[in-house]
Design a protein around this motif. Sequence first.
Motif, PDB file in Angstrom:
ATOM      1  N   SER A  26       0.844  -1.194   0.000  1.00 20.68           N
ATOM      2  CA  SER A  26       0.000   0.000   0.000  1.00 20.68           C
ATOM      3  C   SER A  26       0.886   1.253   0.000  1.00 20.68           C
ATOM      4  O   SER A  26       0.590   2.250  -0.678  1.00 20.68           O
ATOM      5  CB  SER A  26      -0.910  -0.028   1.236  1.00 20.68           C
ATOM      6  OG  SER A  26      -1.823   1.027   1.192  1.00 20.68           O
ATOM      7  N   MET A  27       1.975   1.205   0.746  1.00 22.73           N
ATOM      8  CA  MET A  27       2.922   2.324   0.750  1.00 22.73           C
ATOM      9  C   MET A  27       3.567   2.451  -0.637  1.00 22.73           C
ATOM     10  O   MET A  27       3.782   3.562  -1.126  1.00 22.73           O
ATOM     11  CB  MET A  27       3.990   2.137   1.826  1.00 22.73           C
ATOM     12  CG  MET A  27       3.456   2.340   3.226  1.00 22.73           C
ATOM     13  SD  MET A  27       4.720   2.114   4.496  1.00 22.73           S
ATOM     14  CE  MET A  27       3.761   2.424   5.991  1.00 22.73           C
ATOM     15  N   ALA A  28       3.863   1.314  -1.279  1.00 24.89           N
ATOM     16  CA  ALA A  28       4.431   1.335  -2.634  1.00 24.89           C
ATOM     17  C   ALA A  28       3.466   2.050  -3.575  1.00 24.89           C
ATOM     18  O   ALA A  28       3.873   2.901  -4.383  1.00 24.89           O
ATOM     19  CB  ALA A  28       4.697  -0.088  -3.127  1.00 24.89           C
ATOM     20  N   SER A  29       2.198   1.733  -3.438  1.00 25.00           N
ATOM     21  CA  SER A  29       1.193   2.359  -4.301  1.00 25.00           C
ATOM     22  C   SER A  29       1.125   3.865  -4.051  1.00 25.00           C
ATOM     23  O   SER A  29       0.990   4.662  -4.985  1.00 25.00           O
ATOM     24  CB  SER A  29      -0.162   1.686  -4.037  1.00 25.00           C
ATOM     25  OG  SER A  29      -1.177   2.459  -4.581  1.00 25.00           O
ATOM     26  N   MET A  43       9.653  -0.408  -1.261  1.00 28.48           N
ATOM     27  CA  MET A  43       8.500  -0.961  -0.539  1.00 28.48           C
ATOM     28  C   MET A  43       8.020  -2.277  -1.166  1.00 28.48           C
ATOM     29  O   MET A  43       7.580  -3.183  -0.447  1.00 28.48           O
ATOM     30  CB  MET A  43       7.351   0.051  -0.516  1.00 28.48           C
ATOM     31  CG  MET A  43       7.548   1.168   0.485  1.00 28.48           C
ATOM     32  SD  MET A  43       7.582   0.516   2.191  1.00 28.48           S
ATOM     33  CE  MET A  43       7.979   2.019   3.103  1.00 28.48           C
ATOM     34  N   LYS A  44       8.107  -2.386  -2.495  1.00 31.35           N
ATOM     35  CA  LYS A  44       7.688  -3.635  -3.148  1.00 31.35           C
ATOM     36  C   LYS A  44       8.618  -4.786  -2.742  1.00 31.35           C
ATOM     37  O   LYS A  44       8.173  -5.911  -2.505  1.00 31.35           O
ATOM     38  CB  LYS A  44       7.667  -3.474  -4.673  1.00 31.35           C
ATOM     39  CG  LYS A  44       6.474  -2.653  -5.160  1.00 31.35           C
ATOM     40  CD  LYS A  44       6.587  -2.306  -6.634  1.00 31.35           C
ATOM     41  CE  LYS A  44       5.579  -1.236  -7.015  1.00 31.35           C
ATOM     42  NZ  LYS A  44       5.792  -0.701  -8.364  1.00 31.35           N
ATOM     43  N   SER A  48       7.571  -8.198  -0.569  1.00 27.40           N
ATOM     44  CA  SER A  48       7.895  -9.591  -0.922  1.00 27.40           C
ATOM     45  C   SER A  48       8.602 -10.294   0.237  1.00 27.40           C
ATOM     46  O   SER A  48       8.333 -11.463   0.524  1.00 27.40           O
ATOM     47  CB  SER A  48       8.808  -9.640  -2.140  1.00 27.40           C
ATOM     48  OG  SER A  48       8.122  -9.161  -3.251  1.00 27.40           O
ATOM     49  N   GLU A  49       9.511  -9.569   0.884  1.00 23.81           N
ATOM     50  CA  GLU A  49      10.225 -10.173   2.019  1.00 23.81           C
ATOM     51  C   GLU A  49       9.247 -10.576   3.126  1.00 23.81           C
ATOM     52  O   GLU A  49       9.401 -11.623   3.749  1.00 23.81           O
ATOM     53  CB  GLU A  49      11.255  -9.191   2.575  1.00 23.81           C
ATOM     54  CG  GLU A  49      12.518  -9.155   1.743  1.00 23.81           C
ATOM     55  CD  GLU A  49      13.687  -8.500   2.471  1.00 23.81           C
ATOM     56  OE1 GLU A  49      14.626  -8.113   1.783  1.00 23.81           O
ATOM     57  OE2 GLU A  49      13.654  -8.358   3.721  1.00 23.81           O
ATOM     58  N   GLY A 159      15.768   3.041  -5.050  1.00 26.54           N
ATOM     59  CA  GLY A 159      15.373   2.237  -6.219  1.00 26.54           C
ATOM     60  C   GLY A 159      16.398   1.186  -6.590  1.00 26.54           C
ATOM     61  O   GLY A 159      16.114   0.279  -7.376  1.00 26.54           O
ATOM     62  N   SER A 160      17.599   1.300  -6.035  1.00 21.71           N
ATOM     63  CA  SER A 160      18.653   0.326  -6.376  1.00 21.71           C
ATOM     64  C   SER A 160      18.578  -0.920  -5.490  1.00 21.71           C
ATOM     65  O   SER A 160      19.385  -1.841  -5.622  1.00 21.71           O
ATOM     66  CB  SER A 160      20.041   0.967  -6.251  1.00 21.71           C
ATOM     67  OG  SER A 160      20.300   1.250  -4.898  1.00 21.71           O
ATOM     68  N   ARG A 161      17.595  -0.970  -4.579  1.00 20.01           N
ATOM     69  CA  ARG A 161      17.446  -2.158  -3.723  1.00 20.01           C
ATOM     70  C   ARG A 161      17.175  -3.384  -4.597  1.00 20.01           C
ATOM     71  O   ARG A 161      16.437  -3.307  -5.564  1.00 20.01           O
ATOM     72  CB  ARG A 161      16.283  -1.937  -2.751  1.00 20.01           C
ATOM     73  CG  ARG A 161      16.191  -3.023  -1.712  1.00 20.01           C
ATOM     74  CD  ARG A 161      15.110  -2.771  -0.713  1.00 20.01           C
ATOM     75  NE  ARG A 161      15.175  -3.794   0.329  1.00 20.01           N
ATOM     76  CZ  ARG A 161      14.272  -3.956   1.281  1.00 20.01           C
ATOM     77  NH1 ARG A 161      13.265  -3.135   1.349  1.00 20.01           N
ATOM     78  NH2 ARG A 161      14.394  -4.906   2.161  1.00 20.01           N
TER      79      ARG A 161
END
Length: 164
Positions: A26-29, A43-44, A48-49, A159-161
């Motif tokens: 939801s935070m990703a959205s 956040m995505k 998944s984790e 974003g590099s995660r």
Amino acid sequence: MISERVVKALNEQIGKEVFSSYLYLSMASYFDSIDLPGFAKWMKVQASEELGHAKKIYEFVYDRGGRVELPAIEKPKCEWEFPLRAFEDAYEHEVFITKSIHSILDIAREEKDYATNEFLQWFVKEQVEEELQVELIVKNLKRLGDSPVAIYMLDKELGSRGAD
Ligand code: FEO
């Protein structure tokens, strides 16, 4: 054999981990909606984790002869005032998850369940990492204030995660 009390606590924890995944998605959205793809990606990956954590507990309950019974998942919050607020909520949520893991550990110890005690050590360490990661992002966001250039740079970094 695993006790019903421990199974119940672990089943509730599966729900909390799935909710964590739901909250972070939801935070990703939210981040996608304000054009911060790097924050959204972070956040995505986190979402998944969290599902991975839920599955890890699922397999453990099964392996010990318990019955996995999934609890209901509530609707997560979907709007935040600005990025810092979302990460502050994420930090608060991780502290809540840490306390929850510790309380299952207390139950396992009361039940003299050495296997669950051992199993949960992975989660105890993981929570130290998770709280630290989110706390550092909160600190960075506080330091950067609302400078658009700084937020842009942090978005690139987050974003590099690694891929989810
Ligand atoms: Fe699985 Fe972020 O706690």
